[in-house]
Scaffold this motif. Structure first.
Motif, PDB file in Angstrom:
ATOM      1  N   UNK A  15       0.977  -1.300   0.053  1.00 34.85           N
ATOM      2  CA  UNK A  15       0.071  -0.030   0.085  1.00 34.85           C
ATOM      3  C   UNK A  15       0.887   1.260   0.012  1.00 34.85           C
ATOM      4  N   UNK A  16       2.093   1.332  -0.305  1.00 37.12           N
ATOM      5  CA  UNK A  16       3.035   2.334  -0.444  1.00 37.12           C
ATOM      6  C   UNK A  16       3.362   2.484  -1.859  1.00 37.12           C
ATOM      7  N   UNK A  17       3.445   3.828  -2.099  1.00 40.09           N
ATOM      8  CA  UNK A  17       3.718   4.242  -3.599  1.00 40.09           C
ATOM      9  C   UNK A  17       5.298   4.146  -3.760  1.00 40.09           C
ATOM     10  N   UNK A  18       5.679   3.296  -4.836  1.00 39.20           N
ATOM     11  CA  UNK A  18       7.239   3.295  -4.820  1.00 39.20           C
ATOM     12  C   UNK A  18       7.879   4.925  -5.098  1.00 39.20           C
ATOM     13  N   UNK A  19       7.265   5.447  -5.628  1.00 38.18           N
ATOM     14  CA  UNK A  19       7.756   6.935  -5.868  1.00 38.18           C
ATOM     15  C   UNK A  19       7.912   7.514  -4.558  1.00 38.18           C
ATOM     16  N   UNK A  20       7.182   7.305  -3.622  1.00 40.15           N
ATOM     17  CA  UNK A  20       7.184   7.622  -2.237  1.00 40.15           C
ATOM     18  C   UNK A  20       8.459   7.401  -1.505  1.00 40.15           C
ATOM     19  N   UNK A  21       8.812   6.171  -1.726  1.00 36.59           N
ATOM     20  CA  UNK A  21       9.937   5.503  -0.961  1.00 36.59           C
ATOM     21  C   UNK A  21      11.292   6.123  -1.866  1.00 36.59           C
ATOM     22  N   UNK A  22      11.275   6.389  -3.080  1.00 31.82           N
ATOM     23  CA  UNK A  22      12.431   6.822  -3.817  1.00 31.82           C
ATOM     24  C   UNK A  22      12.606   8.346  -3.327  1.00 31.82           C
ATOM     25  N   UNK A  23      11.529   9.157  -3.159  1.00 29.08           N
ATOM     26  CA  UNK A  23      11.725  10.427  -2.546  1.00 29.08           C
ATOM     27  C   UNK A  23      12.426  10.395  -1.386  1.00 29.08           C
ATOM     28  N   UNK A  24      12.124   9.260  -0.605  1.00 29.26           N
ATOM     29  CA  UNK A  24      12.447   9.459   0.897  1.00 29.26           C
ATOM     30  C   UNK A  24      14.021   9.016   1.068  1.00 29.26           C
ATOM     31  N   UNK A  25      14.383   7.725   0.189  1.00 32.19           N
ATOM     32  CA  UNK A  25      15.423   7.279   0.279  1.00 32.19           C
ATOM     33  C   UNK A  25      16.695   7.307  -1.010  1.00 32.19           C
ATOM     34  N   UNK A  26      16.183   7.863  -1.889  1.00 33.02           N
ATOM     35  CA  UNK A  26      16.822   8.248  -3.082  1.00 33.02           C
ATOM     36  C   UNK A  26      17.133   6.801  -3.796  1.00 33.02           C
ATOM     37  N   UNK A  27      17.584   6.866  -4.956  1.00 35.60           N
ATOM     38  CA  UNK A  27      17.880   5.863  -5.968  1.00 35.60           C
ATOM     39  C   UNK A  27      19.204   5.428  -6.257  1.00 35.60           C
ATOM     40  N   UNK A  28      19.712   4.294  -6.457  1.00 38.21           N
ATOM     41  CA  UNK A  28      18.628   3.171  -6.507  1.00 38.21           C
ATOM     42  C   UNK A  28      18.706   2.518  -5.167  1.00 38.21           C
ATOM     43  N   UNK A  29      17.467   1.750  -4.991  1.00 38.90           N
ATOM     44  CA  UNK A  29      17.473   0.817  -3.694  1.00 38.90           C
ATOM     45  C   UNK A  29      16.562  -0.371  -4.157  1.00 38.90           C
ATOM     46  N   UNK A  30      16.658  -1.165  -3.123  1.00 38.07           N
ATOM     47  CA  UNK A  30      16.090  -2.543  -2.921  1.00 38.07           C
ATOM     48  C   UNK A  30      14.645  -2.347  -2.152  1.00 38.07           C
ATOM     49  N   UNK A  31      13.398  -2.849  -2.822  1.00 36.50           N
ATOM     50  CA  UNK A  31      12.376  -2.887  -1.912  1.00 36.50           C
ATOM     51  C   UNK A  31      11.716  -4.103  -1.679  1.00 36.50           C
ATOM     52  N   UNK A  32      11.316  -4.825  -0.511  1.00 35.31           N
ATOM     53  CA  UNK A  32      10.985  -5.908  -0.167  1.00 35.31           C
ATOM     54  C   UNK A  32       9.309  -6.069   0.463  1.00 35.31           C
ATOM     55  N   UNK A  33       8.646  -6.868   0.146  1.00 33.40           N
ATOM     56  CA  UNK A  33       7.428  -7.007   0.393  1.00 33.40           C
ATOM     57  C   UNK A  33       7.028  -7.941   1.548  1.00 33.40           C
ATOM     58  N   UNK A  34       6.665  -7.366   2.655  1.00 33.83           N
ATOM     59  CA  UNK A  34       6.401  -8.625   3.748  1.00 33.83           C
ATOM     60  C   UNK A  34       5.390  -9.355   3.382  1.00 33.83           C
ATOM     61  N   UNK A  35       4.110  -9.044   2.649  1.00 35.96           N
ATOM     62  CA  UNK A  35       3.101  -9.590   2.351  1.00 35.96           C
ATOM     63  C   UNK A  35       3.410 -10.961   1.506  1.00 35.96           C
ATOM     64  N   UNK A  36       4.468 -10.687   0.549  1.00 36.28           N
ATOM     65  CA  UNK A  36       4.834 -11.708  -0.298  1.00 36.28           C
ATOM     66  C   UNK A  36       5.855 -12.737   0.265  1.00 36.28           C
ATOM     67  N   UNK A  37       6.681 -12.436   1.183  1.00 35.34           N
ATOM     68  CA  UNK A  37       7.581 -13.159   2.021  1.00 35.34           C
ATOM     69  C   UNK A  37       6.754 -14.200   2.808  1.00 35.34           C
ATOM     70  N   UNK A  38       5.434 -13.716   3.371  1.00 31.33           N
ATOM     71  CA  UNK A  38       4.938 -14.534   4.147  1.00 31.33           C
ATOM     72  C   UNK A  38       4.034 -15.174   3.065  1.00 31.33           C
TER      73      UNK A  38
END
Length: 422
Positions: A15-38
């Motif tokens: 439920x998080x826009x990927x662009x919002x994460x990019x704006x916060x941490x900069x690029x490049x970055x890895x992003x993982x989903x808890x729901x998918x892992x589970x």
């Protein structure tokens, strides 16, 4: 299935826009989903019911503490291949009796650390290793639980660099020598033989190689029992593949894999261990990168992004395919054109895709490399003095940085200048 989907024209991680994460941490970055892992862990766990079993996550695919803790809280064990991975598993709260130690080159120091900290079993890969482990255990006044990894000489039909079950591979003991080796193991007072281990390769997209290997394991189990060995545990390794493209790949489902295990080995009454890595973490992660330039070349164009081969080495090392999609969803009917997608490292090998059809992109646009959660961050480096990129974990509508990007000063401070240069 994963939880990286377009919503209202934008790519979301849960439920998080990927662009919002990019704006916060900069690029490049890895992003993982808890729901998918589970979801992926539970698919494996449920596939083996009602067998007595343990799903041990193959940490070599992704060893971030937050990922390990997420899986450990679901009941996962861990498959480790180094002293460092063992230390990481323990630091994440995984008890020793849920840790399996694999790998062809275990050292006495690693053996000692695992025996001190607790271990479910060592998967012994050679006769010299077996002798050393016995000596280490006796010196400590303990007994080491072992399964002996046999090499069944089965073609996994996967990439040559990740095939491990053929006779020419460095892994395991030839199955023709297994009975002799088990007899020697039984005579060593520092070892307790618990079972058999087999692992034939990674990214398998069909079940037949597994079936060939597991039938050999069943025959060996019965032969060893006839000779007086107590074989109560079968470690069947991992290797089930994932779909790296959205079109033509359809690897077997965990449920189908579980049915195969029950059909070939269920009658033996053994506890079953499996060691999936890629199928749990692979599609649970993306790498997000920004376009630096669009370069027009002679006969082809180049999309130059700020991610590079040091961040995601699989395409350079294995000619691996990753789907690459814009973070902003293209309008329906948008024309696409072939373009080479490359990074800024000073090697021609720093190429993610050649003549990949993409919609028009400009400097600053974001792209996501799908299926990058396995063998992405763990294989990254600081080549060209490029900092390791952040890892981010999403859980519903929240996200956290689970590995920060180091500064240049932090990178440089790890070097020591000898006195004669001061």
């Amino acid at each position: 299935m994963d939880h990286f989907l377009y919503r209202d024209g934008a790519l979301f991680a849960e439920d998080v826009p990927v662009s919002e994460i990019a704006a916060s941490v900069g690029t490049p970055f890895y992003c993982y989903s808890t729901a998918t892992l589970t979801r992926h862990f539970r698919l494996f766990d449920e596939a083996l019911e009602p067998l007595d079993h343990l799903v041990c996550f193959a940490m070599k695919s992704n060893s971030n503490q937050a990922i390990l803790k997420t899986l450990a809280e679901l009941g996962a064990g861990m498959d480790v291949v180094s002293g460092g991975e063992y230390a990481r598993a323990k630091a994440a709260g995984v008890p020793g009796d849920k840790i399996v130690f694999s790998g062809v080159g275990k050292t006495a120091t690693e053996m000692r650390a695992a025996l001190e900290g607790g271990i479910r079993q060592f998967n012994v890969e050679s006769e010299p290793e077996m002798e050393l482990l016995n000596a280490v255990a006796l010196s400590m006044g303990v007994v080491a639980p072992v399964a002996i990894r046999i090499n069944p000489d089965v073609d996994a039909r996967t990439h040559a660099k990740i095939a491990t079950g053929k006779s020419e591979n460095k892994f395991g003991i030839p199955i023709a020598r297994a009975r002799k080796v088990y007899a020697r193991a039984a005579s060593l007072p520092g070892l307790e033989v618990t079972g058999i281990d087999v692992h034939i390769g990674s990214q398998l997209t069909e079940l037949e190689p597994f079936e060939q290997a597991y039938k050999k394991v069943a025959e060996l189990t019965e032969a060893l029992r006839d000779e007086g060995h107590e074989i109560r545990r079968l470690d069947l390794g991992g290797g089930l593949g994932i779909p790296y493209t959205r079109s033509n790949e359809a690897p077997p489902l965990p449920s189908e894999y579980g049915d195969l295990i029950k059909r070939t080995l269920g009658h033996l009454g053994c506890e079953v261990e499996i060691e999936p890595g890629r199928l749990i973490s692979g599609n649970a992660g993306i790498m997000v990168s920004a376009v630096i330039y669009v370069k027009n070349g002679e006969g082809r164009d180049f999309l130059i992004v700020d991610g590079a081969m040091n961040d995601l080495v699989r395409p350079s090392m294995y000619d691996a395919h990753h789907d690459i999609i814009p973070v902003k969803e293209p309008e329906p009917g948008t024309a696409q054109a072939p373009i080479d997608i490359v990074g800024p490292v000073c090697e021609s090998g720093d190429t993610f895709a050649k003549q990949r059809h993409m919609p028009p992109l400009v400097s600053g646009d974001l792209v996501a490399f799908r299926s990058a959660g396995a063998y992405g961050a763990v294989m990254s480096s600081e080549y060209n003095s490029r900092p390791l990129i952040p890892e981010v974990l999403v859980n519903g509508d929240q996200f956290a940085v689970i590995r920060p990007r180091p500064t240049f000063d932090e990178m440089i401070s790890r070097d020591n200048i000898p006195e004669w240069l001061l």
